[in-house]
Design a protein around this motif. Structure first.
Motif, mmCIF file in Angstrom:
data_model
loop_
_atom_site.group_PDB
_atom_site.id
_atom_site.type_symbol
_atom_site.label_atom_id
_atom_site.label_comp_id
_atom_site.label_asym_id
_atom_site.label_seq_id
_atom_site.Cartn_x
_atom_site.Cartn_y
_atom_site.Cartn_z
ATOM 1 N N LEU A 1 -3.859 -0.024 -6.734
ATOM 2 C CA LEU A 1 -4.006 -0.061 -5.287
ATOM 3 C C LEU A 1 -5.441 -0.407 -4.898
ATOM 4 O O LEU A 1 -5.672 -1.114 -3.900
ATOM 5 N N ALA B 1 0.834 -1.205 0.000
ATOM 6 C CA ALA B 1 0.000 0.000 0.000
ATOM 7 C C ALA B 1 0.868 1.254 0.000
ATOM 8 O O ALA B 1 0.570 2.233 -0.695
ATOM 9 N N PHE C 1 -4.086 12.206 -9.049
ATOM 10 C CA PHE C 1 -3.856 10.830 -8.621
ATOM 11 C C PHE C 1 -2.982 10.113 -9.652
ATOM 12 O O PHE C 1 -3.277 10.124 -10.845
ATOM 13 N N SER D 1 1.160 3.947 -3.277
ATOM 14 C CA SER D 1 0.670 5.304 -3.041
ATOM 15 C C SER D 1 1.823 6.298 -2.902
ATOM 16 O O SER D 1 2.060 7.123 -3.793
ATOM 17 N N TYR E 1 3.620 8.346 -5.945
ATOM 18 C CA TYR E 1 3.390 9.796 -5.945
ATOM 19 C C TYR E 1 4.721 10.556 -6.059
ATOM 20 O O TYR E 1 4.821 11.530 -6.818
ATOM 21 N N SER F 1 -1.055 4.176 -9.537
ATOM 22 C CA SER F 1 -1.595 3.852 -8.208
ATOM 23 C C SER F 1 -2.996 3.256 -8.267
ATOM 24 O O SER F 1 -3.537 2.855 -7.227
#
Length: 564
Positions: free
Chosen positions: A371, A191, A364, A195, A199, A368
């Motif tokens: 996820l 996770a 976003f 993320s 990013y 990702s």
């Protein structure tokens, strides 16, 4: 959560260790789990955003990038099988994890270098502008070597470190607590990768994102090696593949022996003949029984018989028969892996063309979106185990069998493909409505978060069929082949990702559905094609399930041995 009572388990193990001076136990837990978290963070840090990296930084066209992406993921699932064979047959777990964790570090160093040294990749090109300079042969060689090292690192550590962790405990309860922590930390680390690391790569710097992974790799390797003096290192016990090969070779060598024999003519080794005389499985696949047939040529110099490439035990023969009987049911999972491989790469391409903004400032990352699939799988596994399975038992007065659980996963996976197709139809409609120019790779004024719906459905399906598959293979595999049970899942995923790359290439060559600019293609037709194949595959699964008979009938309630 009862299964996560680490302190209680640690206290029990500590009390046990006061009277037992051997290595292993809960003292090894921080070292193994700490290194596992770090190495999982590393694996997710490069794999989750690989497709975006190839497209944006290497100017590799989208469909070609998806093929590289799927091959890399296929290697991630194929290499663990090789690592397990090496660990079981030659070296044990500790050297394998140590060496491949170092190989992973080399891969992350290479990734970092490709991100910070401009000569290792072509000049940056804005998506949609033409022409874009493609990578040179040298640059392709560098990125391929980087992917090879990184995939070897993942394959040699992820599952082997789980095996090594379980080897530290003698009690099944302690092993269960360890595996709960192993999978919990696997989800947490992934996770973070999907993320935070993604990013940073998308919005700060690719070099920084890969650099963080390299540092995490160093930490993971150091923590693992620091625990060496505490580990209980189990000696290699030989590969189960050798036993399989011996049975096949021995049966072929005795193929000309035609007359029938009684059970007293077969070699049982340490297994008592009476336990197997009435076993119905001896009457199936009789050709393989020849591998255990005793002849004068099998007698040793001392007058006794022993296992060799001419003579195997009936236990080994029955183990191979069990494996053969599972293959048809196992093969139905190949298409599930193919559909997951194709959709996981196409979903990123779709996300790159859609509006990914959350508020006026946050965008976003496209890499990702997987996820959401990951989170849906984790949540659905919890719900299935805690709520769905007890409810099923209360309504049907029967347990939810692994085969039934896998079948539910097949159906849900088909529904997810329908969802993908419908959303893609909507996306293409918006493209045609708002496209007034010939500018390629138009950013579609449609929220990318529509993709979360089919991603979540896929995750729910995985929550059914992945644990069901693990339970089925672990339950049905004979004791001598238990170490192969989890490898069967890894092999399924590897084959699926490799074939998904081949199918994408075939579709691109024979249709106009997958051009490099998917806004002028028909990705929805790809999903409809997968849906039709999925329905056919489910029919094949039903046939295989009806023909399959549980061998370990004691694992199930009732008298029927039928899988359904």
């Amino acid at each position: 959560m009862e299964s996560l009572h680490f302190e209680e388990g640690a206290q029990q193990q500590e009390a046990s260790n006061n009277t037992d001076s051997k290595r292993g136990g809960w003292v090894t837990f921080p070292f193994i789990i700490g290194s596992h978290i770090s190495l999982t963070l590393v694996a997710g840090g490069w794999a989750s955003n690989l497709l975006v990296y190839l497209i944006t930084e290497y100017n590799i066209k989208s469909i070609a990038a998806t093929k590289i992406f799927n091959i890399a993921f296929g290697c991630n699932f194929l290499f663990p099988i090789a690592a397990a064979i090496i660990s079981d047959s030659f070296s044990g777990s500790f050297p394998v994890v140590s060496i491949f964790a170092f190989v992973s570090l080399l891969g992350m160093i290479m990734f970092t270098l490709t991100a910070v040294i401009h000569s290792l990749r072509p000049p940056q090109c804005v998506i949609g502008s033409y022409p874009c300079e493609t990578p040179s042969n040298f640059q392709y060689a560098v990125i391929y070597m980087t992917l090879l090292l990184a995939s070897l690192g993942v394959g040699g550590t992820r599952f082997t470190i789980a095996t090594m962790g379980a080897e530290q405990f003698d009690k099944a309860n302690d092993q269960g607590i360890f595996f709960n922590w192993y999978y919990l930390t696997l989800y947490i680390a992934n996770a973070i990768s999907f993320s935070a690391i993604v990013y940073i790569q998308d919005n700060v710097s690719w070099g920084l994102g890969f650099g963080i992974c390299a540092i995490a790799n160093v930490i993971g390797l150091a923590v693992f090696i620091m625990g060496k003096k505490f580990y209980c290192q189990v000696k290699s016990k030989g590969s189960p593949f050798t036993s399989i090969a011996r049975v096949m070779v021995a049966a072929i060598r005795k193929r000309n022996i035609l007359r029938s024999f009684g059970s007293h003519n077969y070699y049982f080794g340490t297994t008592e003949a009476l336990k197997m005389e009435d076993d119905a499985s001896m009457k199936s696949l009789r050709f393989l029984n020849r591998a255990a047939l005793i002849t004068e040529d099998d007698k040793q110099l001392d007058g006794y018989y022993a296992r060799s490439w001419r003579l195997c035990t009936m236990e080994e023969v029955e183990a191979l028969k069990t494996l053969i009987k599972l293959i048809p049911l196992w093969s139905t999972g190949i298409f599930l892996s193919i559909s997951i491989g194709i959709s996981s790469s196409l979903i990123t391409l779709q996300a790159l063309t859609l509006n990914r903004h959350i508020g006026p400032h946050f965008k976003f990352p496209a890499g990702s979106f997987l996820l959401f699939n990951f989170l849906a799988t984790a949540i659905s596994i919890f719900i299935v185990d805690r709520f769905f399975t007890p409810m099923w038992r209360n309504l049907t007065h029967r347990p939810l069998t692994p085969v039934q659980r896998i079948g539910i996963g097949h159906v849900i996976n088909i529904l997810s493909l329908v969802g993908y197709a419908l959303i893609e139809i909507r996306r293409l409609h918006v493209v045609r409505t708002h496209s007034h120019t010939n500018q390629p790779s138009l950013v579609v004024p449609m929220s990318a978060f529509w993709l979360v719906v089919p991603l979540a459905i896929v995750g729910i399906g995985e929550g059914f069929h992945l644990p069901g598959s693990v339970a089925l293979y672990y339950q049905e595999f004979p004791i001598s082949l238990k170490s192969m049970s989890t490898a069967m899942i890894s092999l399924l995923l590897a084959i699926g990702f490799f074939l998904s790359s081949a199918i994408i290439d075939l579709v691109k060559r024979t249709t106009v559905w997958l051009p490099d600019d998917i806004n002028v293609g028909r990705v929805d037709n790809v999903y409809w094609m997968l849906t039709v194949i999925g329905v056919v595959n489910f029919g094949y699964y039903i046939i295989c399930a009806k023909l399959f008979k549980y061998q370990n009938i004691e694992e199930h309630d009732g008298d029927s041995r039928s899988a359904l």
